[in-house]
Design a protein around this motif. Sequence first.
Motif, PDB file in Angstrom:
ATOM      1  N   TRP A  12     -37.605  72.235 -11.548  1.00 21.79           N
ATOM      2  CA  TRP A  12     -37.177  71.178 -12.463  1.00 21.79           C
ATOM      3  C   TRP A  12     -35.656  71.084 -12.575  1.00 21.79           C
ATOM      4  CZ3 TRP A  12     -39.827  75.603 -13.611  1.00 21.79           C
ATOM      5  CH2 TRP A  12     -39.142  76.583 -14.349  1.00 21.79           C
ATOM      6  N   ARG A  13     -34.962  72.125 -12.109  1.00 24.27           N
ATOM      7  CA  ARG A  13     -33.495  72.092 -12.112  1.00 24.27           C
ATOM      8  C   ARG A  13     -32.938  71.790 -10.717  1.00 24.27           C
ATOM      9  NH1 ARG A  13     -30.714  76.291 -12.758  1.00 24.27           N
ATOM     10  NH2 ARG A  13     -32.180  78.021 -12.935  1.00 24.27           N
ATOM     11  N   GLY A  14     -33.818  71.579  -9.731  1.00 22.49           N
ATOM     12  CA  GLY A  14     -33.366  71.237  -8.394  1.00 22.49           C
ATOM     13  C   GLY A  14     -32.648  72.357  -7.666  1.00 22.49           C
ATOM     14  N   VAL A  15     -33.071  73.612  -7.920  1.00 20.49           N
ATOM     15  CA  VAL A  15     -32.432  74.761  -7.283  1.00 20.49           C
ATOM     16  C   VAL A  15     -33.380  75.385  -6.262  1.00 20.49           C
ATOM     17  CG1 VAL A  15     -30.984  75.237  -9.271  1.00 20.49           C
ATOM     18  CG2 VAL A  15     -33.226  76.325  -9.115  1.00 20.49           C
ATOM     19  N   GLU A  16     -32.858  76.326  -5.477  1.00 24.07           N
ATOM     20  CA  GLU A  16     -33.654  76.945  -4.418  1.00 24.07           C
ATOM     21  C   GLU A  16     -33.921  78.426  -4.655  1.00 24.07           C
ATOM     22  OE1 GLU A  16     -31.676  76.227  -0.754  1.00 24.07           O
ATOM     23  OE2 GLU A  16     -31.937  74.046  -0.836  1.00 24.07           O
ATOM     24  N   ASN A  17     -33.124  79.081  -5.519  1.00 19.72           N
ATOM     25  CA  ASN A  17     -33.296  80.514  -5.744  1.00 19.72           C
ATOM     26  C   ASN A  17     -34.339  80.791  -6.832  1.00 19.72           C
ATOM     27  OD1 ASN A  17     -31.288  81.203  -3.868  1.00 19.72           O
ATOM     28  ND2 ASN A  17     -29.686  80.901  -5.406  1.00 19.72           N
ATOM     29  N   PRO A  18     -35.162  81.818  -6.639  1.00 21.82           N
ATOM     30  CA  PRO A  18     -36.198  82.153  -7.641  1.00 21.82           C
ATOM     31  C   PRO A  18     -35.594  82.906  -8.830  1.00 21.82           C
ATOM     32  CG  PRO A  18     -36.316  83.687  -5.819  1.00 21.82           C
ATOM     33  CD  PRO A  18     -35.246  82.693  -5.446  1.00 21.82           C
ATOM     34  N   ASN A  19     -34.956  82.162  -9.729  1.00 17.38           N
ATOM     35  CA  ASN A  19     -34.242  82.774 -10.854  1.00 17.38           C
ATOM     36  C   ASN A  19     -35.038  82.787 -12.156  1.00 17.38           C
ATOM     37  OD1 ASN A  19     -31.994  83.425  -9.401  1.00 17.38           O
ATOM     38  ND2 ASN A  19     -30.854  81.578  -9.919  1.00 17.38           N
ATOM     39  N   VAL A  20     -36.300  82.357 -12.103  1.00 16.51           N
ATOM     40  CA  VAL A  20     -37.115  82.363 -13.315  1.00 16.51           C
ATOM     41  C   VAL A  20     -38.070  83.556 -13.282  1.00 16.51           C
ATOM     42  CG1 VAL A  20     -38.780  81.108 -14.745  1.00 16.51           C
ATOM     43  CG2 VAL A  20     -36.962  79.865 -13.550  1.00 16.51           C
ATOM     44  N   SER A  21     -38.001  84.382 -14.316  1.00 15.98           N
ATOM     45  CA  SER A  21     -38.892  85.533 -14.436  1.00 15.98           C
ATOM     46  C   SER A  21     -39.990  85.197 -15.442  1.00 15.98           C
ATOM     47  CB  SER A  21     -38.101  86.756 -14.904  1.00 15.98           C
ATOM     48  OG  SER A  21     -38.979  87.821 -15.223  1.00 15.98           O
ATOM     49  N   ILE A  22     -41.237  85.208 -14.975  1.00 17.97           N
ATOM     50  CA  ILE A  22     -42.391  85.005 -15.861  1.00 17.97           C
ATOM     51  C   ILE A  22     -43.039  86.361 -16.042  1.00 17.97           C
ATOM     52  CG2 ILE A  22     -44.553  83.771 -16.214  1.00 17.97           C
ATOM     53  CD1 ILE A  22     -43.546  81.558 -14.446  1.00 17.97           C
ATOM     54  N   HIS A  23     -42.870  86.910 -17.215  1.00 21.68           N
ATOM     55  CA  HIS A  23     -43.193  88.297 -17.494  1.00 21.68           C
ATOM     56  C   HIS A  23     -44.096  88.359 -18.723  1.00 21.68           C
ATOM     57  CE1 HIS A  23     -42.472  92.509 -18.713  1.00 21.68           C
ATOM     58  NE2 HIS A  23     -42.037  92.730 -17.497  1.00 21.68           N
ATOM     59  N   PRO A  24     -44.988  89.351 -18.820  1.00 19.50           N
ATOM     60  CA  PRO A  24     -45.819  89.452 -20.026  1.00 19.50           C
ATOM     61  C   PRO A  24     -45.017  89.499 -21.330  1.00 19.50           C
ATOM     62  CG  PRO A  24     -46.687  90.892 -18.321  1.00 19.50           C
ATOM     63  CD  PRO A  24     -45.379  90.347 -17.805  1.00 19.50           C
ATOM     64  N   GLU A  25     -43.742  89.915 -21.265  1.00 14.06           N
ATOM     65  CA  GLU A  25     -42.926  89.970 -22.468  1.00 14.06           C
ATOM     66  C   GLU A  25     -42.189  88.666 -22.748  1.00 14.06           C
ATOM     67  OE1 GLU A  25     -40.301  93.270 -22.183  1.00 14.06           O
ATOM     68  OE2 GLU A  25     -41.909  94.777 -22.201  1.00 14.06           O
ATOM     69  N   GLY A  26     -42.280  87.701 -21.830  1.00 15.73           N
ATOM     70  CA  GLY A  26     -41.615  86.421 -22.060  1.00 15.73           C
ATOM     71  C   GLY A  26     -41.183  85.774 -20.765  1.00 15.73           C
ATOM     72  N   ILE A  27     -40.726  84.529 -20.864  1.00 11.71           N
ATOM     73  CA  ILE A  27     -40.279  83.762 -19.708  1.00 11.71           C
ATOM     74  C   ILE A  27     -38.785  83.536 -19.833  1.00 11.71           C
ATOM     75  CG2 ILE A  27     -40.545  81.605 -18.429  1.00 11.71           C
ATOM     76  CD1 ILE A  27     -43.368  81.400 -19.637  1.00 11.71           C
ATOM     77  N   MET A  28     -38.047  83.925 -18.803  1.00 12.24           N
ATOM     78  CA  MET A  28     -36.598  83.825 -18.860  1.00 12.24           C
ATOM     79  C   MET A  28     -36.081  83.122 -17.610  1.00 12.24           C
ATOM     80  SD  MET A  28     -34.001  84.606 -20.773  1.00 12.24           S
ATOM     81  CE  MET A  28     -32.208  84.527 -20.556  1.00 12.24           C
ATOM     82  N   ASP A  29     -35.347  82.037 -17.805  1.00 12.92           N
ATOM     83  CA  ASP A  29     -34.667  81.345 -16.718  1.00 12.92           C
ATOM     84  C   ASP A  29     -33.264  81.939 -16.634  1.00 12.92           C
ATOM     85  OD1 ASP A  29     -33.380  79.694 -14.959  1.00 12.92           O
ATOM     86  OD2 ASP A  29     -34.155  77.824 -15.805  1.00 12.92           O
ATOM     87  N   TRP A  30     -33.108  82.941 -15.763  1.00 11.37           N
ATOM     88  CA  TRP A  30     -31.831  83.649 -15.675  1.00 11.37           C
ATOM     89  C   TRP A  30     -30.738  82.740 -15.146  1.00 11.37           C
ATOM     90  CZ3 TRP A  30     -31.964  87.830 -18.398  1.00 11.37           C
ATOM     91  CH2 TRP A  30     -33.132  88.584 -18.484  1.00 11.37           C
ATOM     92  N   GLY A  31     -31.099  81.771 -14.309  1.00  8.79           N
ATOM     93  CA  GLY A  31     -30.105  80.857 -13.766  1.00  8.79           C
ATOM     94  C   GLY A  31     -29.500  79.971 -14.838  1.00  8.79           C
ATOM     95  N   ALA A  32     -30.315  79.583 -15.808  1.00  7.00           N
ATOM     96  CA  ALA A  32     -29.826  78.727 -16.896  1.00  7.00           C
ATOM     97  C   ALA A  32     -29.447  79.531 -18.130  1.00  7.00           C
ATOM     98  CB  ALA A  32     -30.898  77.703 -17.280  1.00  7.00           C
ATOM     99  N   GLY A  33     -29.848  80.813 -18.159  1.00  7.95           N
ATOM    100  CA  GLY A  33     -29.502  81.667 -19.287  1.00  7.95           C
ATOM    101  C   GLY A  33     -30.270  81.353 -20.553  1.00  7.95           C
TER     102      GLY A  33
END
Length: 274
Positions: free
Chosen positions: A250-271
């Motif tokens: 949805w941000r038009g990027v190519e690197n897998p910077n989103v972590s979907i984890h049992p403790e939460g979802i974090m888009d590290w690229g967007a912070g």
Amino acid sequence: MSAFAKAGIDLIDAGYSAIPILPGEKRPGRFVNQQWVGMSGWQKYCSQLPTRFEYQQWEQWPDAGVGLALGEKSGVVAGDFDYGSPEVRAAVEAVLPPSPVRKRGAKGYISFFRYSGEKPKKWFINNESVFELLSHGNQTVMPPSLHPDGMTYTYLTNDSLLDVALEDLPRLPEDIHARITAALQPFMDDTDRERNERDVKRSDPDPDGAQTIWQEINETALLNLSLWVPRLFPDTKQRHDGSYRVIAHWRGVENPNVSIHPEGIMDWGAGKGH
């Protein structure tokens, strides 16, 4: 006069917990039987000031350096930039408030902030430390101590800790670990990401939001990632800790910077969290 005699007593008088450092080294020490040895149990000074008896002895020890026990008692944490890349340094600096007190290090510098319960953490790129947040349980060597490389620690700012009131030091954002990790994402490979994201609290997208039925659905989804993540992201694979790494299409990027984890979802690229 030793560095401790020159600066340590003044720090203690100002309410900071100062301790002796082995001459020309970075670790706390004691002078026993006319020789220097390491000091065990020095971490207690992160929670208490040295007694008058102790520091009056310390100021007599020859060539003693001075260290600041960080955290609860001193009320101070330190950000240690110890990496040569200006791009990496600029990325971290962008998420930290400017500090009026900084001291020189061998490769970079150390900034001081007001303690708010932050946990210490070190960030790595290519197996090399690039930034460290020093907090309770840590200490940092203070001017005018001698560095192992032969240089003398000095302040980079006009003011020292003795010139700035503790309440005038800036506080770090509550989610500072996540912000620094997000800022360093462009410089990391997968191994770096896994190492640096460990023990980082994932951002809550709406910490003050009402606890509705949607909260229950969200919690159920996080407990059952395998039922839906591969369907939304067919190219992803589950990691050994049960999490997934996906691309923020949805941000038009190519690197897998989103972590979907049992403790939460974090888009590290967007912070930010989701």
